[in-house]
Design an enzyme around this catalytic site. Structure first.
Site, mmCIF file in Angstrom:
data_model
loop_
_atom_site.group_PDB
_atom_site.id
_atom_site.type_symbol
_atom_site.label_atom_id
_atom_site.label_comp_id
_atom_site.label_asym_id
_atom_site.label_seq_id
_atom_site.Cartn_x
_atom_site.Cartn_y
_atom_site.Cartn_z
ATOM 1 N NE ARG A 1 -3.957 -2.215 2.178
ATOM 2 C CZ ARG A 1 -4.059 -3.599 2.007
ATOM 3 N NH1 ARG A 1 -2.931 -4.307 2.024
ATOM 4 N NH2 ARG A 1 -5.098 -4.300 1.862
ATOM 5 C CG ASP B 1 -2.661 -14.203 5.331
ATOM 6 O OD1 ASP B 1 -3.321 -14.745 4.310
ATOM 7 O OD2 ASP B 1 -2.306 -13.032 5.046
HETATM 8 C C1 S3P Z 1 -4.139 -8.692 2.402
HETATM 9 C C2 S3P Z 1 -5.672 -9.435 2.420
HETATM 10 C C3 S3P Z 1 -5.922 -10.928 2.505
HETATM 11 C C4 S3P Z 1 -4.556 -11.677 3.132
HETATM 12 C C5 S3P Z 1 -3.410 -11.208 2.044
HETATM 13 C C6 S3P Z 1 -3.040 -9.948 2.285
HETATM 14 C C7 S3P Z 1 -3.876 -7.474 1.948
HETATM 15 O O1 S3P Z 1 -6.491 -11.368 1.606
HETATM 16 O O2 S3P Z 1 -4.941 -13.240 2.753
HETATM 17 O O3 S3P Z 1 -2.402 -12.063 2.381
HETATM 18 O O4 S3P Z 1 -2.846 -6.875 1.991
HETATM 19 O O5 S3P Z 1 -4.944 -6.520 1.708
HETATM 20 P P1 S3P Z 1 -8.056 -10.946 1.476
HETATM 21 O O6 S3P Z 1 -8.250 -9.815 1.490
HETATM 22 O O7 S3P Z 1 -8.475 -11.596 -0.116
HETATM 23 O O8 S3P Z 1 -8.556 -11.852 2.347
#
Ligand code: S3P
Length: 448
Positions: A33, A326
């Site tokens: 981000r 995760d």
């Molecule tokens: C993340 C959101 C999660 C996570 C990924 C990182 C993020 O996925 O599993 O490792 O940085 O927004 P989802 O939002 O699809 O659940």
């Protein structure tokens, strides 16, 4: 980068207690981000503590391809000269996001309301992950996408001209969906609102606010509604990336299952939308103390001290899943060493991660002598009171968290644990082997 080198088979084995300090790398979510918002703002964003894992490096390269000036100053210090909201240039080649679902989905969102076209691809894992969950809401802004059937990558996105804001209710608890919609909303006229039933990680909202966007989340009868005012001028920021709680999970959990261990894991981000694992471990009886609790860069942070503990199986509340999505692979390893069973429900999102993580953990744990029950959206691990056989090989399916989970497991099983390929570890935790070795862990590459 897409494609993957030769497999790196690895083995871990029991040795002495784990001791020392584990300085884990920067948070992957915050790192992606900071590069993307830096690229969408005016001025120079300075980032320190950036995770230099392959996933994030692929996002950095993508931001250059969209016209931002991204510079690596060494030791996790980076700068980004942004192009401003709506200022993305059309890339002159395919954007390769490697293994990174977060990277590709957030970048697709960010470009979907710019009047340019871009084609995205990734490695074999990313090319098998659903993109419809992103392209469907982005169509609401007027963007079009042409991918393989089911929306799989490679995919070309045709950005919308003069997009208007949308209201979208997310059908999945996913910060990636939320973030893609909000990033698209930046260059849309009027308001964009994303509604989600459970609050997923809120790094995008926090960081957007920090860059000057007008964004707020309210709880409504339909769920958590986050509304962003379109066309803000984002102003470059200095960002200190906290260390990644999802990476910290590995030395934390290894210390809990290896007898006699005591490990300090400093500077860990404890954003409440991310800290479900630590809550669960404490419910299981884990000896974890939070020292030096403070706030850094808008995120709560603490130093974690972990001691080997006798653990008891628990039922993890399904509503906690988004805050630890995760961490289920490493939790299922810890659960194997606990007394009694650990029940994990409401976890069907695990089936669409870097691999089907329920299947990968179930098959791998079975190979180590652990009894598992699984269904479409649950997994139950029957704990073996500290006495786990090991001795098998787990398939990792290009999934870094599956690889690291089994490498931590082998530090406490009777016989060594092997994985077919640890190559994906570099996507999120490039110093994993070195860091674990520094705590006395025996983790080796085979055939060296
Ligand atoms: C993340 C959101 C999660 C996570 C990924 C990182 C993020 O996925 O599993 O490792 O940085 O927004 P989802 O939002 O699809 O659940």
């Amino acid at each position: 980068m897409s494609g993957h080198g030769a497999p790196i088979p690895m083995t871990s084995r029991k040795g002495s207690a784990l001791r020392g300090t584990a300085n884990v790398p920067g948070d992957k979510s915050v790192s992606h981000r900071s590069l993307i918002l830096g690229a969408l703002s005016i001025g120079e964003t300075k980032i320190s503590g950036l995770l230099e894992g392959q996933d994030v490096l692929d996002t950095a390269r993508a931001m250059s391809a969209f016209g931002a000036d991204v510079t690596d100053h060494g030791e996790g210090n980076w700068s980004v000269h942004g192009v401003g909201v709506g200022g993305f240039a059309e890339p002159d080649d395919v954007i390769d996001c490697g293994n990174a679902g977060t990277g590709v989905r957030l970048i697709m969102g960010a470009m979907a309301t710019c009047p340019i076209n871009a084609t995205f691809t990734g490695d074999a894992s990313l090319r098998s992950r659903p993109m419809n969950r992103i392209t469907v809401p982005l169509q609401g802004f007027g963007a079009k996408s042409y991918g393989r059937s089911n929306g799989y990558l490679p995919l070309t996105m045709v950005g919308a001209r003069d997009a208007m804001g949308i209201t979208y209710k997310s059908p999945h608890p996913s910060a990636q969906i939320k973030s893609a919609v909000l990033l698209a909303g930046l260059n849309a006229l009027g308001e964009t609102t994303l509604i989600e039933e459970s609050l997923t990680r809120d790094h995008s909202e926090r960081m957007l606010r920090g860059f000057g966007a007008d964004i707020e989340t309210v709880e409504t009868s339909e769920g958590f509604a986050t509304t962003l005012q379109g066309r803000p001028e984002l102003v470059a920021q200095d960002i200190t990336v906290p260390r990644d709680p999802s990476s910290a999970a590995f030395p934390v959990c290894a210390a809990l299952i290896v007898e006699g261990s005591e490990v300090l894991v400093p500077n860990i981000g404890l954003n409440p939308t991310r800290n479900g694992l630590f809550t669960t471990l404490i419910e299981m009886g884990a000896d974890i103390t939070f020292e030096n609790e403070r706030e850094e860069g808008g995120e709560p942070v603490a130093d974690l001290r972990i001691k080997y503990s006798d653990l008891t199986g628990v039922e993890v509340p399904p509503e906690r899943a988004p805050t630890m999505i995760d961490e289920y692979p490493i939790l299922s390893v810890v659960a194997s060493f606990a007394t009694g069973k650990t029940v994990m429900r409401g976890v069907k999102e695990l089936r669409v991660k870097e691999c089907d993580r329920i299947d990968a953990m179930a098959r791998g744990l079975e190979n180590m002598g652990v009894t598992i029950e699984e269904g479409e959206d649950f997994m139950i691990v029957h704990g073996q009171s500290g006495d786990v056989k090991g001795g098998g090989t787990a398939a990792t399916h290009l999934d870094h968290r599956i690889a690291m989970s089994f490498m931590c497991m082998g530090l406490a099983t009777q016989q060594p644990v092997s994985i077919d390929d640890g190559g994906a570890i570099a996507t999120s935790f490039p110093i994993f082997e070195e860091l674990m070795g520094g705590l006395n862990a025996h983790i080796e590459r085979k055939n060296r």
